[in-house]
Design a protein around this motif. Sequence first.
Motif, PDB file in Angstrom:
ATOM      1  N   VAL A   8       0.836  -1.209   0.000  1.00  0.00           N
ATOM      2  CA  VAL A   8       0.000   0.000   0.000  1.00  0.00           C
ATOM      3  C   VAL A   8       0.867   1.253   0.000  1.00  0.00           C
ATOM      4  CG1 VAL A   8      -1.646   1.348   1.357  1.00  0.00           C
ATOM      5  CG2 VAL A   8      -1.992  -1.102   1.068  1.00  0.00           C
ATOM      6  N   LEU A   9       1.894   1.257   0.849  1.00  0.00           N
ATOM      7  CA  LEU A   9       2.778   2.417   0.901  1.00  0.00           C
ATOM      8  C   LEU A   9       3.543   2.598  -0.409  1.00  0.00           C
ATOM      9  CD1 LEU A   9       4.232   2.075   4.528  1.00  0.00           C
ATOM     10  CD2 LEU A   9       2.558   3.751   3.694  1.00  0.00           C
ATOM     11  N   SER A  10       3.983   1.482  -0.986  1.00  0.00           N
ATOM     12  CA  SER A  10       4.685   1.564  -2.264  1.00  0.00           C
ATOM     13  C   SER A  10       3.769   2.092  -3.360  1.00  0.00           C
ATOM     14  CB  SER A  10       5.225   0.180  -2.644  1.00  0.00           C
ATOM     15  OG  SER A  10       5.859   0.217  -3.905  1.00  0.00           O
ATOM     16  N   GLY A  11       2.535   1.590  -3.404  1.00  0.00           N
ATOM     17  CA  GLY A  11       1.583   2.076  -4.405  1.00  0.00           C
ATOM     18  C   GLY A  11       1.247   3.542  -4.214  1.00  0.00           C
ATOM     19  N   TYR A  12       1.099   3.947  -2.954  1.00  0.00           N
ATOM     20  CA  TYR A  12       0.811   5.359  -2.667  1.00  0.00           C
ATOM     21  C   TYR A  12       1.969   6.251  -3.103  1.00  0.00           C
ATOM     22  CZ  TYR A  12      -0.129   9.597   0.015  1.00  0.00           C
ATOM     23  OH  TYR A  12      -0.340  10.894   0.386  1.00  0.00           O
ATOM     24  N   LEU A  15       1.908   6.576  -6.802  1.00  0.00           N
ATOM     25  CA  LEU A  15       0.779   7.425  -7.198  1.00  0.00           C
ATOM     26  C   LEU A  15       1.121   8.900  -7.024  1.00  0.00           C
ATOM     27  CD1 LEU A  15      -2.180   7.529  -8.127  1.00  0.00           C
ATOM     28  CD2 LEU A  15      -2.851   7.445  -5.714  1.00  0.00           C
ATOM     29  N   MET A  16       1.803   9.241  -5.936  1.00  0.00           N
ATOM     30  CA  MET A  16       2.205  10.631  -5.713  1.00  0.00           C
ATOM     31  C   MET A  16       3.222  11.086  -6.754  1.00  0.00           C
ATOM     32  SD  MET A  16       0.512  11.991  -3.249  1.00  0.00           S
ATOM     33  CE  MET A  16      -0.842  11.124  -4.050  1.00  0.00           C
ATOM     34  N   LEU A  17       4.156  10.217  -7.113  1.00  0.00           N
ATOM     35  CA  LEU A  17       5.138  10.557  -8.139  1.00  0.00           C
ATOM     36  C   LEU A  17       4.462  10.801  -9.488  1.00  0.00           C
ATOM     37  CD1 LEU A  17       8.057   8.099  -7.294  1.00  0.00           C
ATOM     38  CD2 LEU A  17       8.012  10.575  -6.947  1.00  0.00           C
TER      39      LEU A  17
END
Length: 263
Positions: A8-12, A15-17
């Motif tokens: 989840v943290l990696s996907g978030y 997504l921000m990048l």
Amino acid sequence: MKTWRRNVLSGYSWLMLVFLYLPIAILMLYSFNDSRINAVWSGFTWKWYLSLFDNRQVMAALANSMTIGIISSVLATVLGTAAALAIKHYSLRWRTFVNGLIYLPIVIPEIMMGLALLVLFSQVHMELGKATLIMAHVTFSMPYVMVIINARLADMGKELEEAAQDLGATPWGTLRHVTLPLIMPGIVAGFLMSFTLSLDDFIISFFVAGPNSTTLPLYIYGLVKRGVSPEVNALSTMLIVCTVLLVIIAELFRRKDSKTITY
């Protein structure tokens, strides 16, 4: 459970990048669009970049940005380095107080600094132009230089300077042959950082620029008000590329600076 959180943290993060850099990527992509309409892709072309170099207003704005950037960066680097060396010899109480003052121009909103500088120049009846732009850019660039040099001086310590003086070196000789060579990568990084800030600045320049001192960001703003065209995209792309390259070079010098001395 840990794997789920990590995913989840990696996907978030990704997504921000994407959220941050996708608009920039689209802008750069459409700078090569053969059509003047940004919403329609008509093929690859270099003509918008070629037309920029035939535009006298663009070249004048580029010349202003380069002139102001180089002069202000040299002044900010010289003054910032001298100030950092002076702060190093203050007592701990005064050093803490002055270091706090250094960070104020960094954290103060740019619109407040631009307005304050405009009021200052108006009070002293100074005509807005390249001179006011240079002074303004030195004002907001110098703290960044001081922060970089202060970090280098803190890592360096006093041992090498004291050893040089014990061997008979004068204060000027110690500064010239020991201190300055050791902090030179930091000085170069500070110069590149201040030049990058000067090249990119819009808000403060908007307040203190005169009619004949239009910089590239101000010129781009004027173009955008008349509608976004591929020339604006091309000019913005060139500015982005130059900024990224300067930041990368500054970071390389900073890393080299951090590895200069081993005890």
